[in-house]
Design a protein around this motif. Structure first.
Motif, mmCIF file in Angstrom:
data_model
loop_
_atom_site.group_PDB
_atom_site.id
_atom_site.type_symbol
_atom_site.label_atom_id
_atom_site.label_comp_id
_atom_site.label_asym_id
_atom_site.label_seq_id
_atom_site.Cartn_x
_atom_site.Cartn_y
_atom_site.Cartn_z
ATOM 1 N N LEU A 432 -14.239 2.035 22.818
ATOM 2 C CA LEU A 432 -15.419 1.317 22.350
ATOM 3 C C LEU A 432 -15.125 -0.183 22.303
ATOM 4 N N PRO A 433 -16.171 -1.009 22.207
ATOM 5 C CA PRO A 433 -15.942 -2.463 22.185
ATOM 6 C C PRO A 433 -15.009 -2.918 21.068
ATOM 7 N N GLU A 434 -15.080 -2.265 19.904
ATOM 8 C CA GLU A 434 -14.232 -2.701 18.790
ATOM 9 C C GLU A 434 -12.743 -2.521 19.069
ATOM 10 N N HIS A 435 -12.414 -1.635 19.978
ATOM 11 C CA HIS A 435 -11.007 -1.457 20.329
ATOM 12 C C HIS A 435 -10.472 -2.644 21.132
ATOM 13 N N PHE A 436 -11.352 -3.446 21.699
ATOM 14 C CA PHE A 436 -10.950 -4.578 22.527
ATOM 15 C C PHE A 436 -11.195 -5.913 21.843
ATOM 16 N N THR A 437 -11.643 -5.894 20.603
ATOM 17 C CA THR A 437 -11.975 -7.132 19.906
ATOM 18 C C THR A 437 -10.719 -7.949 19.686
ATOM 19 N N ARG A 438 -10.769 -9.216 20.083
ATOM 20 C CA ARG A 438 -9.648 -10.127 19.892
ATOM 21 C C ARG A 438 -9.832 -10.896 18.589
ATOM 22 N N ARG A 439 -8.755 -11.442 18.121
ATOM 23 C CA ARG A 439 -8.795 -12.175 16.856
ATOM 24 C C ARG A 439 -9.781 -13.333 16.917
ATOM 25 N N HIS A 440 -9.844 -13.983 18.085
ATOM 26 C CA HIS A 440 -10.772 -15.103 18.242
ATOM 27 C C HIS A 440 -12.218 -14.620 18.112
ATOM 28 N N ASP A 441 -12.501 -13.438 18.673
ATOM 29 C CA ASP A 441 -13.843 -12.874 18.566
ATOM 30 C C ASP A 441 -14.204 -12.605 17.116
ATOM 31 N N LEU A 442 -13.234 -12.074 16.351
ATOM 32 C CA LEU A 442 -13.501 -11.771 14.942
ATOM 33 C C LEU A 442 -13.809 -13.044 14.167
ATOM 34 N N ALA A 443 -13.078 -14.111 14.492
ATOM 35 C CA ALA A 443 -13.316 -15.372 13.776
ATOM 36 C C ALA A 443 -14.724 -15.881 14.034
ATOM 37 N N LEU A 444 -15.168 -15.773 15.290
ATOM 38 C CA LEU A 444 -16.518 -16.214 15.609
ATOM 39 C C LEU A 444 -17.568 -15.316 14.989
ATOM 40 N N GLU A 445 -17.260 -13.996 14.980
ATOM 41 C CA GLU A 445 -18.243 -13.044 14.486
ATOM 42 C C GLU A 445 -18.518 -13.221 13.004
ATOM 43 N N GLY A 446 -17.468 -13.605 12.244
ATOM 44 C CA GLY A 446 -17.645 -13.709 10.800
ATOM 45 C C GLY A 446 -18.040 -15.085 10.329
ATOM 46 N N SER A 447 -18.322 -15.983 11.257
ATOM 47 C CA SER A 447 -18.647 -17.346 10.862
ATOM 48 C C SER A 447 -20.151 -17.579 10.970
ATOM 49 N N SER A 448 -20.574 -18.672 10.373
ATOM 50 C CA SER A 448 -21.997 -19.028 10.428
ATOM 51 C C SER A 448 -22.148 -20.353 11.175
ATOM 52 N N LEU A 449 -21.382 -20.503 12.255
ATOM 53 C CA LEU A 449 -21.406 -21.747 13.002
ATOM 54 C C LEU A 449 -22.670 -21.844 13.840
ATOM 55 N N SER A 450 -23.032 -23.081 14.125
ATOM 56 C CA SER A 450 -24.168 -23.309 15.024
ATOM 57 C C SER A 450 -23.717 -23.053 16.455
ATOM 58 N N LEU A 451 -24.675 -23.008 17.380
ATOM 59 C CA LEU A 451 -24.350 -22.782 18.777
ATOM 60 C C LEU A 451 -23.428 -23.880 19.296
ATOM 61 N N ARG A 452 -23.738 -25.127 18.924
ATOM 62 C CA ARG A 452 -22.909 -26.235 19.395
ATOM 63 C C ARG A 452 -21.480 -26.116 18.886
ATOM 64 N N GLU A 453 -21.322 -25.732 17.602
ATOM 65 C CA GLU A 453 -19.980 -25.595 17.035
ATOM 66 C C GLU A 453 -19.211 -24.456 17.707
ATOM 67 N N ARG A 454 -19.921 -23.367 18.001
ATOM 68 C CA ARG A 454 -19.254 -22.246 18.670
ATOM 69 C C ARG A 454 -18.823 -22.638 20.087
ATOM 70 N N LEU A 455 -19.669 -23.380 20.795
ATOM 71 C CA LEU A 455 -19.307 -23.825 22.129
ATOM 72 C C LEU A 455 -18.105 -24.766 22.093
ATOM 73 N N GLU A 456 -18.038 -25.604 21.066
ATOM 74 C CA GLU A 456 -16.886 -26.495 20.932
ATOM 75 C C GLU A 456 -15.608 -25.699 20.688
ATOM 76 N N GLN A 457 -15.720 -24.594 19.891
ATOM 77 C CA GLN A 457 -14.555 -23.756 19.665
ATOM 78 C C GLN A 457 -14.062 -23.133 20.959
ATOM 79 N N VAL A 458 -14.996 -22.636 21.737
ATOM 80 C CA VAL A 458 -14.624 -22.033 23.023
ATOM 81 C C VAL A 458 -13.996 -23.081 23.943
#
Length: 504
Positions: A432-458
């Motif tokens: 399942l997708p959760e078996h492949f979740t990376r730490r970076h994905d978890l950080a993004l998933e649990g944050s309330s960043l704006s689209l611009r902030e998320r793009l800057e992180q990437v």
């Protein structure tokens, strides 16, 4: 040569007549057709086949066949010279050994190269040598009776080598008169050499491998970290003529200069403190086989001069010795760095670069291999399940979509680690997708960043990764990102990225 042949004098006279007749053949087709007809008559076999390697020694083409008293055209039939089937032909071709079987067992041997519908009981397969004494073709004789055909091997090999010489002579004459050359075999088919991938860029890679597989040229493997350079080097070894010899890998960045020199060249007793006995180096250990020099860009300059001599002269001198000795090693070099930049910076010898780059093969990054991610992922998952002795896992479509949507900056190596981890995490029967979740994905998933902030992180993560892969070299990182160096410096300052910094 004729002592074991029935009526040796008559056989010798017939053989001599064949040499005379073939020397007068007007063209290639007549030459090869008359040859197999003569072989059938000399050996008393119902079948005679002539196989000839193409110009690149990549494909073995059936050029002429004589069956039951008639010449038969087999146009367009060719077999990869690295094929895994037809073991008897493969053995004779790659090992330069005569194969003679007087009691064929079709259950033990693959006989697809013989005409079907006939029970063949005896077989003779003879390697044919050219003027350089390398195998350029095969002669196959087969009969329905049980017979010892080995007594014909020596004389038929001489006749076959004569035919190869005549073929080269006729083509040289045609070239001198401007006539077009007729190919002996059809266009090569794509072979994967045990590698996984069906994308167009990988098919182009397979084509390049086929061109250099049976040649002695040095190969330079280029590509990003984790793109599979060592796997490709092993494929070149395993499917080439040196497959029965050693394949040895040495990472040039793994040892300091003095240790790397002794590791490669070996040493004699008393060469330095602690050298209490003679020790052969990796060049000697790989003699007859293949030596992969990984991360060649990190080899010290002093060692580069010694390596250049090995490539040019085929000689090595162990540490503490005044004598040199010859070796026969195929060297494959690999690097993720741009050697032309290192040459311009004075960190890599220009003459060594041109000697190593006889035949460069640039491996594509995984993000450019359209469709190969899922093939590789399934392969790695099946291997992990077999290693863990558990049932093969199913894949959910969501998990597959999750993998396709990721760029894999670590390439195949990162995908392999990700899949193996997912197999360990999976407690059910489906990935399942959760078996492949990376730490970076978890950080993004649990944050309330704006689209611009998320793009800057990437973007920040991507810039850091490129700098890391290129050892902090901003010029190389900018080239990989497709940016001018000045733009990269601006973005590093805006994103607060420092050289040597890693994702936290």
């Amino acid at each position: 040569m004729f002592t074991h042949v029935d009526q040796p004098l008559a056989y010798a006279e017939t053989l001599l007549a064949q040499f005379t007749h073939l020397a007068r053949a007007p063209d290639d087709d007549s030459l090869m057709g008359d040859f197999v007809q003569g072989v059938a008559g000399l050996s008393g076999c119902e079948l005679a086949q002539l196989y000839v390697l193409d110009a690149t020694h990549t494909y073995l083409g059936l050029s002429a066949q004589y069956l039951n008293g008639r010449a038969q055209a087999r146009e367009g039939q060719s077999i990869p010279a690295d094929y895994n089937g037809d073991e008897l032909l493969q053995f004779a071709l790659c090992q330069n050994r005569v194969v003679c079987l007087s009691d064929l067992n079709t259950r033990l041997h693959e006989m697809s190269f013989l005409p079907p519908g006939v029970v063949w009981n005896s077989l003779l397969c003879i390697p044919l040598l050219n003027q350089k004494q390398t195998v350029e073709g095969l002669l196959v004789c087969a009969t329905q009776r049980k017979a010892d055909l080995d007594s014909y091997a020596g004389s038929l090999a001489q006749l076959g080598s004569f035919v190869l010489g005549q073929l080269h002579l006729q083509r040289a004459l045609r070239r001198s008169t401007g006539e077009l050359r007729t190919p002996l075999v059809s266009e090569p088919r794509v072979s994967g050499y045990g590698l996984i991938g069906e994308s167009q860029v990988m098919r182009e890679t397979y084509s390049l491998i086929s061109k250099v597989l049976h040649s002695p040229y040095t190969v330079m493997l280029l590509g990003e970290t984790g793109s599979g350079k060592e796997v490709v080097a092993r494929a070149i070894h395993d499917y080439g003529p040196r497959r029965s010899q050693a394949f040895i890998v040495q990472n040039c960045a793994a040892f300091p200069e003095n240790l790397l020199e002794s590791e490669l060249f070996g040493y004699r007793k008393g060469a330095f403190t602690g050298a209490d006995c003679d020790r052969p180096g990796l060049f000697d250990a790989a003699n007859g086989g293949t030596l992969l020099l990984d991360e060649i860009g990190d080899m010290p300059l002093s060692l580069q001069a010694k390596l250049l001599r090995v490539l040019q002269e085929g000689e090595i001198r162990p540490l503490g010795s005044s004598d040199t000795h010859t070796i026969d090693v195929r060297i494959i070099a690999a690097t993720h760095r741009d050697l032309t930049v290192l040459v311009s910076e004075g960190k890599f010898r220009e003459d060594l670069y041109y000697r190593l780059a006889q035949f460069p093969i640039e491996l594509p990054p995984l993000r450019q291999r359209e469709g190969d991610i899922l093939l590789l992922a399934r392969h790695f998952a099946d291997k992990a399940c077999a290693f863990l002795q558990r049932e093969v896992l199913q894949w959910s479509q969501a998990a597959l979509d999750h993998l396709i949507g990721y760029a894999f900056p670590g390439n195949v190596r990162e995908l392999k680690g990700l899949v193996e981890r997912a197999v360990l995490l999976c407690e059910g029967e489906e990935l399942l997708p959760e078996h492949f979740t990376r730490r970076h994905d978890l950080a993004l998933e649990g944050s309330s960043l704006s689209l611009r902030e998320r793009l800057e992180q990437v973007e920040r993560s991507w810039v850091r990764e490129c700098l890391r892969k290129n050892d902090g070299n901003q010029t190389l990182a900018a080239r990989e990102l497709g940016l001018p160096r000045r733009t990269l410096l601006y973005r590093m300052e805006r994103l607060n990225v420092q050289v040597g910094e890693r994702d936290g």
